[in-house]
Write a protein that holds these residues in place. Structure first.
Motif, PDB file in Angstrom:
ATOM      1  N   ASN A 300       6.535  -0.163  -8.182  1.00 37.65           N
ATOM      2  CA  ASN A 300       5.933   0.058  -6.860  1.00 37.65           C
ATOM      3  C   ASN A 300       6.733  -0.645  -5.769  1.00 37.65           C
ATOM      4  O   ASN A 300       6.934  -0.105  -4.673  1.00 37.65           O
ATOM      5  CB  ASN A 300       4.491  -0.450  -6.851  1.00 37.65           C
ATOM      6  CG  ASN A 300       3.552   0.422  -7.678  1.00 37.65           C
ATOM      7  OD1 ASN A 300       3.836   1.599  -7.918  1.00 37.65           O
ATOM      8  ND2 ASN A 300       2.442  -0.146  -8.122  1.00 37.65           N
ATOM      9  N   GLU A 303      10.061   1.186  -4.902  1.00 39.91           N
ATOM     10  CA  GLU A 303       9.820   2.375  -4.088  1.00 39.91           C
ATOM     11  C   GLU A 303       9.348   2.006  -2.682  1.00 39.91           C
ATOM     12  O   GLU A 303       9.843   2.550  -1.689  1.00 39.91           O
ATOM     13  CB  GLU A 303       8.782   3.267  -4.775  1.00 39.91           C
ATOM     14  CG  GLU A 303       8.526   4.572  -4.026  1.00 39.91           C
ATOM     15  CD  GLU A 303       7.568   5.471  -4.784  1.00 39.91           C
ATOM     16  OE1 GLU A 303       7.947   6.612  -5.082  1.00 39.91           O
ATOM     17  OE2 GLU A 303       6.432   5.030  -5.073  1.00 39.91           O
ATOM     18  N   LYS A 304       8.418   1.064  -2.577  1.00 42.61           N
ATOM     19  CA  LYS A 304       7.839   0.714  -1.275  1.00 42.61           C
ATOM     20  C   LYS A 304       8.850   0.054  -0.353  1.00 42.61           C
ATOM     21  O   LYS A 304       8.927   0.370   0.847  1.00 42.61           O
ATOM     22  CB  LYS A 304       6.646  -0.227  -1.480  1.00 42.61           C
ATOM     23  CG  LYS A 304       6.001  -0.682  -0.181  1.00 42.61           C
ATOM     24  CD  LYS A 304       4.836  -1.628  -0.447  1.00 42.61           C
ATOM     25  CE  LYS A 304       4.242  -2.143   0.856  1.00 42.61           C
ATOM     26  NZ  LYS A 304       3.111  -3.091   0.614  1.00 42.61           N
ATOM     27  N   HIS A 305       9.640  -0.878  -0.893  1.00 39.02           N
ATOM     28  CA  HIS A 305      10.537  -1.679  -0.048  1.00 39.02           C
ATOM     29  C   HIS A 305      11.964  -1.136   0.005  1.00 39.02           C
ATOM     30  O   HIS A 305      12.776  -1.640   0.776  1.00 39.02           O
ATOM     31  CB  HIS A 305      10.560  -3.124  -0.533  1.00 39.02           C
ATOM     32  CG  HIS A 305       9.237  -3.817  -0.408  1.00 39.02           C
ATOM     33  ND1 HIS A 305       8.790  -4.351   0.774  1.00 39.02           N
ATOM     34  CD2 HIS A 305       8.258  -4.045  -1.324  1.00 39.02           C
ATOM     35  CE1 HIS A 305       7.588  -4.889   0.589  1.00 39.02           C
ATOM     36  NE2 HIS A 305       7.241  -4.721  -0.673  1.00 39.02           N
ATOM     37  N   LYS A 329       8.188   7.656  -9.841  1.00 41.61           N
ATOM     38  CA  LYS A 329       8.637   6.803  -8.747  1.00 41.61           C
ATOM     39  C   LYS A 329      10.029   7.195  -8.258  1.00 41.61           C
ATOM     40  O   LYS A 329      10.883   7.629  -9.040  1.00 41.61           O
ATOM     41  CB  LYS A 329       8.658   5.341  -9.200  1.00 41.61           C
ATOM     42  CG  LYS A 329       7.303   4.800  -9.618  1.00 41.61           C
ATOM     43  CD  LYS A 329       6.334   4.753  -8.433  1.00 41.61           C
ATOM     44  CE  LYS A 329       4.977   4.240  -8.842  1.00 41.61           C
ATOM     45  NZ  LYS A 329       4.033   4.220  -7.702  1.00 41.61           N
TER      46      LYS A 329
END
Length: 570
Positions: A300, A303-305, A329
């Motif tokens: 996570n 992918e998020k950062h 992802k």
């Protein structure tokens, strides 16, 4: 080809060595760099001055800027100075990856004191050895490790404990939810106990202590020894600054625009240098996670950062490859990764590169070398099974038992020379003399070099077991086994493991009166009380006798070879 073949290592000036491996360097990577002679804490202070408002750390959603990091480290330094901490003092950090760690690390350095690294998984027994050996009197401890550390306080081994709570740096509502879920830890009312939230309210230090970068010790990094007890590799400010800039230059596109994984434990020298000191030196953003086993959270975060640089161990890359959430992802932000601490299987490398589109290369290092000495080029030729080529300002040779330099292709002990090589082992002069010869570090690893200057580790002279990226020293585990009243003899070896690289196996001869009364489970539970979980033998076999030499020395190599043969036949 090196120009020094056949010479004794004691007679060699590194400048006379032909660094023919530099022809394999990526474009833009120099063979020699200028290393600033500065205190290690200036990496943070310099970046804070340049990028005060830039995000330095994202910890589970809590963001800290470089200016804040500097101010908080100044306050920690001010608190420690008020206790008399200064040059010659040693302070232990017993923490996972949290903002406390980074702030305490640089705060300790600003007093002129030495950071003593401790794994929060260590048992009370292991922490006692580190405290007594380092002569540290102050501990920064994560809350769930407090009960073990407090025992040392009650015994008078240490004077003060600073309790650090994970929720100190969790955003709302995570901090509230974490408090509800966590196990209750009783912290008594004791003058020798302080809480992190109070420490960071202290007056900041007026100016950092001046240090001699080449002489003053920044970090005690504990590693194994022939006695079975960990020994402290003394890493100077210059050693660690040098290795930081050596790796920065190995990644010529690396800048403050990058996002770096802060997943490798900082108490391990590999994580400390690549995932903390290095991004801080350039002002990159660190995405910090406290648990490297939480693969779902790691996916996570990538992918998020949009993590661009990822440092890990083979088991971590393999876990990402095989996790059921990975196909869901987008991990294509990853540009470059370095794998260390254990051999990188080719199939793991290929699959990770396929998934991410980034480059994954194998490197090599030691606690004694801050740690990195060799890496495969990021974009150039990667050779299967190779640890790569020496990084800038680093010289490597293969020598025989007499200390003579061997030619290309011959197997001998790997010797390393460079600015990242430690000052020595603390209070272990004989071990230091055996390991450091005319400035050359004798690694204890058996290696060979090919015609392009790529190095290959073919065996380990020392019996260190590398499981999941952690170094485990058989003698230390054996000493615990011998404490069990039912154990007559014991030998510990590393056996191949598809997931961990190696795993710990114990061969035990029971005393006659205890045979048929003690089980493998009994032995395992005994070890869990005295060893960190990753050191506990995963496989235990009771045997009638252990293979020995003519003088009675247990032959671990025979046991290991037998295990490998059994696995090949199964």
């Amino acid at each position: 080809m090196l120009g020094v073949e056949g010479k004794l290592i004691t007679e060699i000036d590194p400048k006379d060595i032909n660094q023919f491996w530099e022809k394999s360097y990526d474009s833009g990577v120099p063979s020699e760099i200028e290393i600033p002679e500065i205190p290690l804490y200036e990496l943070l202070d310099g970046t804070a001055e340049k990028f005060p408002d830039k995000i330095a750390i994202d910890f589970l959603g809590k963001k800290l800027r470089y200016g804040e990091l500097k101010e908080l480290s100044d306050r920690v330094a001010g608190f420690l100075k008020s206790l008399g901490v200064g040059r010659g003092s040693r302070v232990v950090i017993d923490m996972p990856n949290t903002p406390h760690y980074v702030i305490a690390y640089y705060g300790i350095l600003k007093t002129g004191a030495t950071v003593v690294q401790a794994n929060p998984l260590y048992t009370e027994r292991e922490l006692r050895h580190i405290a007594e050996n380092s002569e540290a009197r102050i501990f920064f401890a994560v809350e769930n490790a407090f009960p073990k550390v407090y025992e040392l306080k009650k015994e008078g081994i240490i004077d003060r404990v600073i309790v650090c709570k994970i929720e100190d740096y969790l955003p709302f509502p995570l901090n509230f939810l974490y408090r509800l879920k966590k196990e209750k830890v009783n912290v008594p009312n004791d003058d020798g106990i302080a809480f992190w939230t109070d420490v960071v309210k202290s007056d900041p230090i007026s100016s950092p202590e001046k240090v001699d970068p080449k002489e003053d010790i920044a970090v005690f990094q504990y590693t194994g020894g022939t006695t079975g007890l960990p020994k402290a590799a003394m890493l100077t400010h210059y050693n660690l600054v040098a290795n930081t800039y050596q790796i920065i230059h190995w990644l010529p596109e690396f800048s403050e625009k990058d996002v770096v994984s802060g997943i490798l434990p900082y108490f391990h020298v590999y994580g400390m240098t690549t995932s903390m000191n290095m991004p801080i030196a350039v002002g990159a953003k660190i995405v910090m996670l406290p648990d490297p086993r939480d693969i779902k959270r790691i996916l996570n975060a990538i992918e998020k950062h949009g993590i661009t640089l990822f440092f890990g161990v083979p088991t971590l890359f393999n876990a990402i490859n095989t996790h059921p959430d990975t196909p869901k992802k987008n991990l294509r932000s990853i540009r470059a990764c370095i794998s260390g601490s254990a051999p990188l299987p080719l199939e793991v490398k290929r699959e990770f590169e396929r998934i991410t589109g980034g480059k994954l290369v194998e490197g090599y290092g030691l606690s004694e070398t801050s740690p990195v000495t060799h890496v495969n080029p990021i974009y150039g030729t990667n050779k299967e099974g190779s640890i790569g080529i020496p990084i800038p300002n680093t010289y490597a040779l293969v020598i025989d038992e007499e200390g003579k330099v061997l030619p290309v292709g011959e197997i001998g002990e790997l010797a390393i020379y460079g600015p990242q090589v430690m000052k020595g082992y603390y209070k272990m002069e004989e071990e230091t003399r055996k390991t450091l010869v005319s400035g050359w570090l004798l690694t204890g690893d058996m290696a060979k070099m090919d015609e392009d200057g790529y190095f290959y580790i073919v065996d380990r002279k020392k019996d260190v077991i590398i499981a999941g990226g952690y170094n485990i020293y058989p003698r230390e585990v054996e000493e615990v086994l011998y404490e069990h009243p039912a154990v007559l003899e014991a030998a510990v070896v590393g056996v191949p493991d598809k997931y961990r690289g190696e795993t710990v196996k114990a061969f035990i001869v029971l005393r006659p009166e205890h045979r048929d009364k003690v089980t493998e489970k009994d032995i395992e539970q005994f070890c869990r009380q005295k060893l960190a979980a990753y050191k506990v033998p995963r496989i235990i076999e009771f045997v009638d006798e252990l293979p020995k030499s003519a003088v009675g020395k247990v032959l671990r190599r025979v046991l290991r070879d037998q295990e490998v043969k059994k696995m090949e036949q199964s």
